[in-house]
Design a protein around this motif. Structure first.
Motif, short mmCIF file in Angstrom:
data_model
loop_
_atom_site.label_atom_id
_atom_site.label_comp_id
_atom_site.label_asym_id
_atom_site.label_seq_id
_atom_site.Cartn_x
_atom_site.Cartn_y
_atom_site.Cartn_z
N ASP A 10 32.14 59.76 43.24
CA ASP A 10 30.75 59.84 43.55
C ASP A 10 29.87 58.74 43.06
OD1 ASP A 10 28.74 61.94 44.30
OD2 ASP A 10 28.15 61.75 42.33
N GLU A 11 30.18 58.04 42.12
CA GLU A 11 29.43 56.90 41.75
C GLU A 11 29.55 55.83 43.16
OE1 GLU A 11 27.81 55.80 38.45
OE2 GLU A 11 27.29 57.62 39.03
N TYR A 12 30.94 55.57 43.49
CA TYR A 12 31.05 54.83 44.63
C TYR A 12 30.47 55.14 45.68
CZ TYR A 12 33.60 52.91 48.60
OH TYR A 12 34.05 52.09 49.98
N LYS A 13 30.37 56.37 46.46
CA LYS A 13 29.90 57.19 47.39
C LYS A 13 28.32 57.01 47.20
CE LYS A 13 33.32 58.03 50.12
NZ LYS A 13 33.75 57.75 51.50
N SER A 14 27.72 57.15 45.98
CA SER A 14 26.25 56.93 45.93
C SER A 14 25.83 55.42 45.72
CB SER A 14 26.28 57.81 44.56
OG SER A 14 26.48 59.25 44.67
N GLN A 15 26.70 54.69 45.81
CA GLN A 15 26.28 53.15 45.87
C GLN A 15 25.94 52.71 44.39
OE1 GLN A 15 24.06 52.50 49.15
NE2 GLN A 15 25.62 52.73 50.76
N ASN A 16 26.32 53.37 43.50
CA ASN A 16 25.97 53.03 42.04
C ASN A 16 26.99 51.93 41.67
OD1 ASN A 16 23.98 54.78 41.91
ND2 ASN A 16 25.15 56.42 41.32
N ILE A 17 28.16 51.99 42.32
CA ILE A 17 29.02 50.87 41.97
C ILE A 17 29.79 50.30 43.33
CG2 ILE A 17 30.05 51.60 39.82
CD1 ILE A 17 32.52 52.85 41.06
N ASP A 18 30.18 49.14 43.62
CA ASP A 18 30.60 48.55 44.96
C ASP A 18 32.01 49.04 44.96
OD1 ASP A 18 31.64 46.74 43.38
OD2 ASP A 18 30.17 45.25 43.99
N LEU A 19 32.85 48.36 46.21
CA LEU A 19 33.96 48.83 46.58
C LEU A 19 34.85 47.93 45.51
CD1 LEU A 19 36.26 49.72 48.29
CD2 LEU A 19 36.07 47.60 49.77
N GLU A 20 34.68 46.75 45.25
CA GLU A 20 35.19 45.82 44.09
C GLU A 20 35.35 46.64 42.74
OE1 GLU A 20 35.22 41.47 42.26
OE2 GLU A 20 33.88 41.93 43.90
N GLU A 21 34.23 47.05 42.33
CA GLU A 21 34.17 47.92 41.09
C GLU A 21 35.17 49.14 41.20
OE1 GLU A 21 30.21 46.89 38.84
OE2 GLU A 21 29.86 47.78 40.86
N PHE A 22 34.94 49.62 42.27
CA PHE A 22 35.70 51.11 42.38
C PHE A 22 37.28 50.83 42.52
CE2 PHE A 22 37.00 54.80 45.33
CZ PHE A 22 37.09 55.61 44.35
N ILE B 252 26.94 45.41 30.55
CA ILE B 252 28.37 45.77 30.77
C ILE B 252 28.79 46.65 32.15
CG2 ILE B 252 28.59 47.92 29.67
CD1 ILE B 252 31.17 47.06 28.69
N THR B 253 29.49 46.24 33.00
CA THR B 253 30.10 46.77 34.28
C THR B 253 30.59 48.11 34.23
OG1 THR B 253 32.01 45.65 34.59
CG2 THR B 253 29.89 44.59 35.46
N LEU B 254 30.83 49.08 34.89
CA LEU B 254 31.67 50.08 34.84
C LEU B 254 33.05 50.01 34.65
CD1 LEU B 254 31.23 53.64 36.69
CD2 LEU B 254 33.39 52.65 36.08
N PRO B 255 33.70 48.98 35.34
CA PRO B 255 34.97 48.86 35.05
C PRO B 255 35.22 48.16 33.60
CG PRO B 255 34.45 47.98 37.20
CD PRO B 255 33.14 48.29 36.63
N GLU B 256 34.42 47.07 33.20
CA GLU B 256 34.24 46.64 31.94
C GLU B 256 34.25 47.78 30.55
OE1 GLU B 256 32.48 42.14 32.64
OE2 GLU B 256 31.21 43.95 31.93
N ALA B 257 33.24 48.79 31.12
CA ALA B 257 33.36 49.88 30.06
C ALA B 257 34.54 50.91 30.00
CB ALA B 257 32.02 50.57 30.46
N LEU B 258 35.09 51.01 31.26
CA LEU B 258 36.34 51.75 31.39
C LEU B 258 37.39 51.04 30.68
CD1 LEU B 258 37.99 54.03 32.40
CD2 LEU B 258 38.22 52.88 34.76
N GLN B 259 37.52 49.99 30.70
CA GLN B 259 38.62 48.79 30.03
C GLN B 259 38.52 48.95 28.52
OE1 GLN B 259 39.05 45.04 31.35
NE2 GLN B 259 40.25 44.26 29.51
N LYS B 260 37.42 49.02 27.95
CA LYS B 260 36.97 49.13 26.72
C LYS B 260 37.46 50.75 26.16
CE LYS B 260 33.44 45.54 26.04
NZ LYS B 260 34.20 45.08 24.78
N VAL B 261 37.19 51.53 26.92
CA VAL B 261 37.43 52.97 26.67
C VAL B 261 38.99 53.05 26.68
CG1 VAL B 261 37.39 55.45 27.26
CG2 VAL B 261 35.25 53.80 27.20
N LEU B 262 39.61 52.81 27.60
CA LEU B 262 41.06 52.98 27.73
C LEU B 262 41.89 52.17 26.65
CD1 LEU B 262 41.57 52.65 31.55
CD2 LEU B 262 41.58 54.72 30.31
N ILE B 263 41.31 51.21 26.14
CA ILE B 263 42.10 50.37 24.99
C ILE B 263 41.85 51.44 23.96
CG2 ILE B 263 41.86 48.47 23.57
CD1 ILE B 263 41.04 46.78 25.70
#
Length: 697
Positions: free
Chosen positions: A356-368, A413-424
C-alpha cells in the motif's frame, strides 16, 4: 422474532405465489454427497413408514427470513439462513417433475408449481420461487434446470452435480418399483418440516446467524463475514456494495483454493491477515469472524461501505502476493516468487502495508524492492540457522508499528533503513551463526524448495560479471555427494568413523548440490571419484568449478571445506544487515538473577561464570532433548565431553555440568552474554523470553 413449525408445502406456499430473495452476500451452493445422501435416506425412511392417517413428522432444520414486503400480491422474504436446504429440496422437486413428466403431465405441472410462480412467467426473477446466488454459475445452472436447458455446462457449480445425483438415485428406485413419484411428493411436502423463523426488521439478524452457526452449521469464517456484511448494510446499498466490491474480492480470492501450510481458503486467510495488519495481532482461524465484527462495530454505514472498498484494495495486493505472476513489474514479481519459497504467508500482514505504501507512492519502486530484498535476507538466514518459524507469526503483524516508530524517531531515515534496523533486533542471525549452521545443520528435506533456491542462487552468483549463467534443462533435484545409501566401498573409504560422518553431515549444505533427476539417477551411490569426474563436467558452475579441483576423498574434512566455500558465497549474496545490541537489558552491575521462560534463578555467587552455568543447567533440566543439538551448534571451544587431565591448571577454565559435559567459563562479561544468547536461541528461546537482573537494577 416469530418462530413456527411449517410443513414444506407451506414453505413453498402449497404451489401458490411466494418469493425468497437471496441476499447478495450469501455463499454458493455448497452441499455435497454426504448431505445429499443423508437427506434422501431420511426421505426414503419416512416414505417407507408413511401412513396418510397418521403422517410422520421429520424436522430438517430452520429457515430464517425477514419479511421483504410484497411483489404485487406475492409475499417476498429475505432469506438469512437455510438456502442450502431450500435449494436442495427445490432440486428434488425438479427431479420428480422431470421423471414423471413423460407419463403424467398433470402431476409434473403440480410439482412445477413448487419451484416457480406460474402467474409471473416472463416477469423476470419473481417467476422463480427461489434463486441461488450467481457465484460459480449457481443461478444460471438452477434456472437452466427449471427451464429444461443445458445445465451441465456450468461445471464450477455444485447444483448440476446435486441434480444429477438425485436424478440417478430416485430414477433407479422408481425403475425398481421401490418408489412412487406421487406418494414421494406427498411425503416431502407434508412430512418434512422446518422451523420458520421470521425476524422483525429492527432485529439484528447476524445475532441469529451467529447462534445458528454455533449449533454446528457448516459455515466458514469467510461465510460468516460475508453474511455479517450483508446484514449490516442497508438493503438499498447491498447490491451496489456486492457488485462493486465483494463480488470482485471473491473472484480474486477463492475459498476453494488453499494458502500455504495453514490449509485455509484464500478468502479466510486474507481476512485473517488483513485483520492482523489493522490490529497488529494474528488471531486464530476460528476467531476471524468475531474479530472482524469487533473491528467494524465502531463504523457507521458510510464508513462501513468504505471499509469494504478498502478490503477490495488490499485483496488486490493479496492476490499479487499469492500469485506474483499477476504483478506487472518484473522485479517485484521475481522478488515475490523468491519470497514465496520461504512460506511468505507469515509476512503477509507486513507486506500488505508495504504494498500500500508503494501503490500510494509513499515509497518508490527502488525502496519497495530494497525492502523485499531485506526480507529475503532475513528469511534465508533464519532458514539456514534453523530458527523457529512460530516466532514469525507474532513478529510480522507488529513489525510495521516498529518501523513507524523508528521513522518517527528519525525523520530522515528511509523505510528500508528503518526496516533493516528493526529486522536486526528480531533474532537476526549474524555471520558466525550462519557459518556454524552451514557446518552442522541438516538442511535437506524432500521437496523442500528452500534448499533449491539457496543452492541455485549460489550457482548464479558464481557467474556474476559474466553476463549470464547456466540453468538446468529439467527440474532440479538435490544430489547427495556422500550418498543416502552407503555402499561397502563408501564405508571402506570413510574408515571407522563412517557412521558418525554419515549421521552428522549427510544432509548438510556442504554435501548437497543440484543436478537433474536423470543425473541424480546416474550418480546414485557411485564412488566419490566417479561422482567427482561427472560433476567436474557438469554445466552448473557450482559443480564444475569446485569439483575440478584436486579432491581425493569425500570425508568430514572435505565436506567442511566445501561448507566453508559455500558459506563465504552465501554471506556475499545475503550479507549481514548489521549487529544488534548483544543484550538489551540493563546489566551494569553484578548479575543477581536470571529469568528464563518465567523461571527465576537466583545467583548466590553473583558472577558471570554462574550465569553461563545456570543457563546450561536450566536447559539440561527443561530442554534436555535439545541440549546436544545446541551444544553442537556452538563452537567446540565452548564445550568438551571430558577433561582427561583433571590436575591441569586448565581445569579452572571449565565447569562440569550435571550431565557430565564440561562448559568453558573463562570468558569476558560480553562473551558470557553472547554465549547465553546463542545457546538459549539454539534451543528455541528468544531474547524476549529471558533476561538478567543486576545488583544495580
Amino acid at each position: 422474532m416469530k418462530a413456527d413449525s411449517w410443513k414444506i408445502s407451506k414453505v413453498f406456499s402449497s404451489g401458490g405465489e411466494i418469493h425468497y430473495v437471496m441476499p447478495h452476500f450469501q455463499r454458493q451452493y455448497s452441499w455435497e454427497t454426504r448431505e445429499w445422501k443423508d437427506l434422501l435416506e431420511d426421505a426414503i425412511a419416512i416414505y417407507d413408514e408413511y401412513d396418510p392417517d397418521r403422517e410422520p413428522e421429520h424436522f430438517i432444520g430452520s429457515l430464517v427470513v425477514i419479511n421483504d414486503g410484497t411483489r404485487g400480491i406475492m409475499t417476498a422474504f429475505n432469506l438469512v439462513d437455510g438456502q442450502q436446504r431450500l435449494t436442495t429440496l427445490s432440486l428434488i422437486f425438479l427431479v420428480l417433475r422431470d421423471i414423471i413428466k413423460p407419463t403424467d403431465q398433470k402431476l409434473a405441472n403440480k410439482i412445477n408449481k413448487f419451484v416457480v410462480n406460474s402467474d409471473e412467467e416472463g416477469e423476470g426473477d419473481v417467476y422463480f420461487k427461489l434463486l441461488p446466488t450467481k457465484k460459480y454459475g449457481d443461478r444460471q445452472a438452477y434456472q437452466a434446470i427449471i427451464l429444461e436447458g443445458n445445465y451441465n455446462q456450468f461445471t464450477e457449480s455444485g447444483i448440476p452435480k446435486a441434480y444429477n445425483y438425485f436424478r440417478h438415485e430416485i430414477e433407479s428406485k422408481v425403475k425398481e418399483g421401490e418408489l412412487d413419484i406421487g406418494k414421494f411428493f406427498t411425503v416431502l411436502q407434508n412430512c418434512f418440516q422446518l422451523v420458520f423463523i421470521e425476524l422483525n426488521k429492527d432485529e439484528n439478524p447476524y445475532h441469529i446467524f451467529e447462534s445458528l452457526n454455533a449449533k454446528g452449521k457448516p459455515l466458514t469464517q469467510a461465510d460468516l463475514v460475508r453474511n455479517y456484511i450483508a446484514m449490516m448494510l442497508p438493503t438499498s446499498q447491498q447490491e451496489n456494495a456486492f457488485t462493486k466490491y465483494w463480488e470482485k474480492i471473491e473472484e480474486l480470492l477463492q475459498e476453494k483454493r488453499k494458502v500455504g501450510k495453514s490449509g485455509m481458503g484464500e478468502l479466510t486467510a486474507f481476512l485473517r491477515h488483513y485483520l492482523a495488519m489493522q490490529t497488529r495481532n494474528l488471531c486464530a482461524e476460528s476467531h476471524i469472524y468475531a474479530r472482524f465484527r469487533d473491528y467494524c462495530k465502531k463504523l457507521d454505514d458510510q464508513e462501513f461501505v468504505l471499509e469494504i472498498a478498502n478490503l477490495l484494495k488490499f485483496a488486490e495486493y493479496y492476490n499479487k502476493l499469492l500469485r506474483p505472476e499477476t504483478e506487472v513489474n518484473q522485479d517485484i514479481q521475481t522478488a515475490l516468487i523468491r519470497l514465496n519459497t520461504f512460506d511468505l504467508s507469515t509476512a503477509y500482514p507486513f507486506l500488505l502495508m508495504l504494498y500500500d505504501e508503494y501503490k500510494s507512492q509513499n515509497i518508490d519502486l527502488e525502496e519497495f524492492i530494497e525492502s523485499l530484498t531485506l526480507l529475503e535476507n532475513y528469511l534465508v538466514r533464519r532458514y539456514i540457522c534453523g530458527k523457529q518459524t512460530n516466532y514469525l507469526n507474532k513478529m510480522f503483524p507488529s513489525i510495521w508499528k516498529d518501523v513507524e516508530a523508528m521513522k518517527n524517531e528519525d525523520e530522515e531515515i528511509t523505510l528500508p533503513e528503518a526496516l533493516q534496523k528493526v529486522l536486526i533486533a528480531k533474532q537476526y542471525p549474524n555471520d558466525n551463526d550462519v557459518r556454524q549452521s552451514i557446518n552442522s545443520r541438516q538442511l535437506y528435506e524432500k521437496n523442500n524448495q528452500k534448499i533449491y533456491l539457496v543452492i541455485d542462487t549460489i550457482n548464479r552468483h558464481l557467474s556474476k560479471g559474466t553476463g549470464g549463467f547456466t540453468v538446468l534443462d529439467q527440474n532440479p533435484t538435490i544430489e547427495h555427494i556422500l550418498p543416502q545409501t552407503l555402499s561397502e566401498d563408501w564405508k571402506s573409504d570413510l574408515g571407522g568413523e563412517f557412521q558418525q560422518i554419515y549421521r552428522d553431515y549427510l544432509h548438510t549444505l556442504g554435501n548437497l548440490t543440484l543436478v537433474t533427476s536423470e543425473w541424480n539417477a546416474q550418480l546414485s551411490n557411485s564412488s566419490f571419484l566417479v561422482k567427482k569426474q561427472k560433476l567436474a563436467e557438469h554445466a552448473l558452475r557450482i559443480n564444475n568449478d569446485y569439483f575440478s579441483q584436486s579432491i581425493n576423498r569425500w570425508d568430514e574434512k572435505a565436506i567442511l571445506e566445501r561448507a566453508n566455500f559455500l558459506s563465504i558465497k552465501l554471506i556475499e549474496i545475503w550479507p549481514s544487515l548489521g549487529e544488534h545490541e548483544v543484550f538489551p537489558t540493563r546489566t551494569s552491575g553484578k548479575p543477581k538473577l536470571i529469568k528464563i521462560c518465567g523461571d527465576e534463578i537466583p545467583l548466590s555467587k553473583q558472577t558471570w561464570r554462574q550465569v553461563t552455568i545456570q543457563c546450561c543447567e536450566w536447559v539440561i533440566k527443561n530442554r534436555s532433548d535439545s541440549f546436544e543439538k545446541a551444544r553442537i551448534s556452538l563452537t567446540k571451544s565452548n564445550f568438551r565431553d571430558n577433561m582427561l587431565d583433571k590436575n591441569s591448571s586448565e581445569i579452572k577454565r571449565w565447569h562440569e555440568l550435571s550431565n557430565g559435559c564440561w562448559v568453558h567459563v573463562d570468558k569476558t562479561v560480553s562473551q558470557h552474554k553472547e554465549f547465553c544468547r546463542r545457546f538459549l536461541a539454539a534451543v528455541g528461546i528468544s531474547e524476549a523470553d529471558w533476561s538478567i537482573e543486576s545488583v544495580s537494577d
